[in-house]
Scaffold this motif. Structure first.
Motif, short mmCIF file in Angstrom:
data_model
loop_
_atom_site.label_atom_id
_atom_site.label_comp_id
_atom_site.label_asym_id
_atom_site.label_seq_id
_atom_site.Cartn_x
_atom_site.Cartn_y
_atom_site.Cartn_z
N ALA A 1 34.70 37.52 31.04
CA ALA A 1 35.46 37.74 32.17
C ALA A 1 35.65 36.33 33.03
N PHE A 2 36.50 36.34 34.16
CA PHE A 2 36.67 34.85 34.85
C PHE A 2 36.15 35.11 36.29
N TYR A 3 34.85 35.30 36.31
CA TYR A 3 34.18 35.40 37.71
C TYR A 3 32.89 34.85 37.54
N LEU A 4 32.35 34.10 38.77
CA LEU A 4 30.87 34.07 38.73
C LEU A 4 30.40 35.00 39.85
N TYR A 5 29.21 35.43 39.64
CA TYR A 5 28.69 36.30 40.40
C TYR A 5 27.39 35.54 41.23
N PRO B 1 22.15 40.70 47.64
CA PRO B 1 23.22 39.71 48.17
C PRO B 1 23.72 39.05 47.36
N TYR B 2 25.16 38.99 47.07
CA TYR B 2 25.98 38.13 46.10
C TYR B 2 27.38 37.82 46.58
N PHE B 3 28.11 36.66 45.96
CA PHE B 3 29.35 37.05 46.20
C PHE B 3 30.10 36.46 45.05
N ARG B 4 31.43 37.22 44.88
CA ARG B 4 32.23 36.91 43.36
C ARG B 4 33.34 35.78 43.80
N LEU B 5 33.10 34.88 42.83
CA LEU B 5 34.13 33.62 43.04
C LEU B 5 34.78 33.74 41.53
N SER B 6 36.39 33.73 41.62
CA SER B 6 37.19 33.83 40.58
C SER B 6 37.38 32.38 40.09
N ILE B 7 37.27 32.16 38.86
CA ILE B 7 37.63 31.08 38.06
C ILE B 7 38.94 30.91 37.60
N ALA B 8 40.07 32.02 37.87
CA ALA B 8 41.09 32.13 37.37
C ALA B 8 42.12 31.13 38.32
N THR B 9 41.42 30.13 38.50
CA THR B 9 42.41 28.99 38.99
C THR B 9 42.08 27.42 38.68
N TYR C 1 38.43 43.07 29.69
CA TYR C 1 38.23 41.60 29.40
C TYR C 1 37.50 41.12 28.16
N GLU C 2 37.55 42.00 27.03
CA GLU C 2 37.08 41.91 25.55
C GLU C 2 37.32 40.60 25.12
N HIS C 3 38.44 39.82 25.26
CA HIS C 3 38.75 38.60 24.80
C HIS C 3 38.49 37.40 25.50
N ILE C 4 37.89 37.70 26.81
CA ILE C 4 37.72 36.60 27.75
C ILE C 4 36.04 36.45 27.65
N ARG C 5 35.68 35.81 26.63
CA ARG C 5 34.12 35.61 26.52
C ARG C 5 33.90 34.12 25.90
N PHE C 6 32.85 33.52 26.02
CA PHE C 6 32.84 32.17 25.86
C PHE C 6 31.86 31.64 24.69
N ALA D 1 32.00 42.38 31.95
CA ALA D 1 32.24 43.27 33.20
C ALA D 1 32.67 42.36 34.24
N ASN D 2 33.39 42.95 35.19
CA ASN D 2 34.03 42.63 36.39
C ASN D 2 33.03 43.08 37.35
N PRO D 3 31.98 42.31 38.11
CA PRO D 3 32.31 40.95 38.65
C PRO D 3 31.22 40.06 37.74
N THR D 4 30.38 40.44 36.72
CA THR D 4 29.07 39.69 36.39
C THR D 4 29.71 38.87 35.15
#
Ligand code: PLP
Length: 402
Positions: A325-329, A374-382, A209-214, A176-179
């Motif tokens: 996916a490529f986010y931290l929630y 209360p959360y925020f999403r940080l993208s790791i696509a950088t 995001y099917e393929h982006i898993r760790f 999932a986006n964002p978690t």
């Protein structure tokens, strides 16, 4: 300008919060501020060379005209082969349609099925666009809060409680986006049992995001666990995230013939077929060497591990490890109620996000946009360097709170 010129269903929706956050960060950067932009929702890699070459070849061969509305035979064959090979799902050519991105596929799927007041069950946190797409289709989003304690996933009991006679769709996005949360086959089986009791409910799986898993495994699919749902499930996917092709705008849908036919009719009278050159590129992506996927996922994993470790050492912040996916929630409950050096109290995640942007120039997106605070999403696509700089700045900003 009078808002009455705009149709009510459009006045109900708002611009994408992640786009607004990115615009704000870019504006500050233009003003000369040093900004670490961790908002982006797209791969930071270039589209692989063999895919670009396939596009160039298509152009040079004159594949620059209208295609079949559903997409070229070559692309739909590539999609069918992919679904068979990777997901064990069999679809005929007339059960597949290519669209201008997964986004337009989802919106169009609501357009062809949702009557005024029909309900769409959306587990939260959700991708920002889902509720607005439902509203723009005159439907009613039914948001089901899926807390961190249940892995940000809807439980069978929650699903059963949310279904009413008006329920038209259940939307599942995994990972999932964002978690980054990803359903297991057992979890799907349990959800499938609930759905079996409610034959009027359609299911949309957003598999972008099917393929982006760790964990090195394949992402399970709902239809593998509950094949009986096939004739009421739309499988939505696309090439944007997997192959760093966000700008090419190719998504696709596989599903029962009547729904795919209705999509074909609607799209033939609105957008028309998706870009012929992009279709050739997408076919090359799906049929070609998959090395890029493994390589990019290894890089995302390295970034996830490094960033997660840093964030989890910052007092007041915590983050569950995303499956994909490529986010931290990031949970920021520990910062709520604290006071900034300027004397402002942080009352909600939107305040935290504004504080990070204005005090240390880190741009992230507030959890309110995704329906769970209360959360925020940080993208790791950088890059790792940018992520490290971002974490250092976040730690500095948090340390200055009282
Ligand atoms: N679905 C989810 C969950 C997304 O995060 C996104 C893009 O951010 C999309 C769909 C859209 O994908 P596309 O580029 O294919 O329109």
């Amino acid at each position: 300008m009078s808002s009455s010129r705009i149709a009510e269903r459009v006045r109900r929706i708002k611009p994408s919060p992640s786009t607004s956050a990115a615009d704000r960060a870019n504006e500050l950067r233009r003003q000369g501020k040093s900004i670490v932009n961790l908002v982006v929702g797209e791969p930071d890699f270039d589209t692989p060379v063999h895919i670009r070459e396939a596009a160039a070849a298509a152009m040079n061969k004159g594949q620059t005209r209208y295609t079949l509305m559903a997409g070229t035979v070559e692309l739909r064959q590539a999609i069918a082969a992919k679904l068979e090979r990777e997901n064990g799902l069999t679809y005929a050519m007339n059960e597949i349609i290519a669209t201008s991105g997964a986004k337009s596929a989802i919106y169009s799927a609501f357009s062809i099925t949702v009557e005024r007041g029909d309900e769409v069950i959306i587990p939260a946190p959700y991708w920002v666009s889902y509720p607005d797409m439902v509203l723009a289709s005159d439907g009613t989003p039914v948001i089901v809060a899926c807390p961190e304690a249940s892995g940000f996933k809807i439980t069978p009991a929650q699903l059963a409680a949310a279904i009413t006679p008006k329920t038209r769709w259940l939307l599942i996005n995994s990972p999932a986006n964002p978690t980054g949360a990803s359903y297991t086959l057992d979890e799907y089986r349990a959800l499938g049992e609930v759905l079996a009791r409610h034959p009027q409910v359609l299911v949309m799986t957003d598999d972008i995001y099917e393929h982006i898993r760790f964990d090195g495994r394949r992402t399970p699919h709902l239809l593998q666990a509950a094949p009986a749902l096939r004739d009421r499930t739309l499988v939505v996917n696309g090439v944007s995230k997997t192959y760093a092709m966000t700008g090419w705008r190719i998504g696709y849908v596989a599903g029962p013939r009547d729904l795919v036919q209705a999509l074909d009719t609607l799209l033939s009278q609105s957008t028309g077929n998706c870009c012929s050159i992009s279709q050739a590129a997408a076919a090359a992506a799906l049929n070609g060497d998959q090395g890029f996927v493994a390589d990019s996922v290894a890089i995302y994993k390295q970034r996830r591990d490094a960033t997660l470790a840093r964030i989890n050492t910052i007092p007041g912040l915590s983050c569950r490890s995303p499956d994909g996916a490529f986010y931290l929630y990031i949970n920021c409950a520990g910062l709520i109620g604290k006071t900034t050096p300027e004397g402002k109290t942080l009352n909600e995640d939107g305040d935290v996000v504004m504080y990070l942007l204005e005090s240390v120039g880190v741009a992230v997106v507030a959890g309110t946009a995704y329906g769970l605070s209360p959360y925020f999403r940080l993208s790791i696509a950088t890059s790792l360097e940018i992520l490290e700089e971002g974490c250092t700045r976040i730690a500095r900003a948090v340390a200055a709170l009282r």
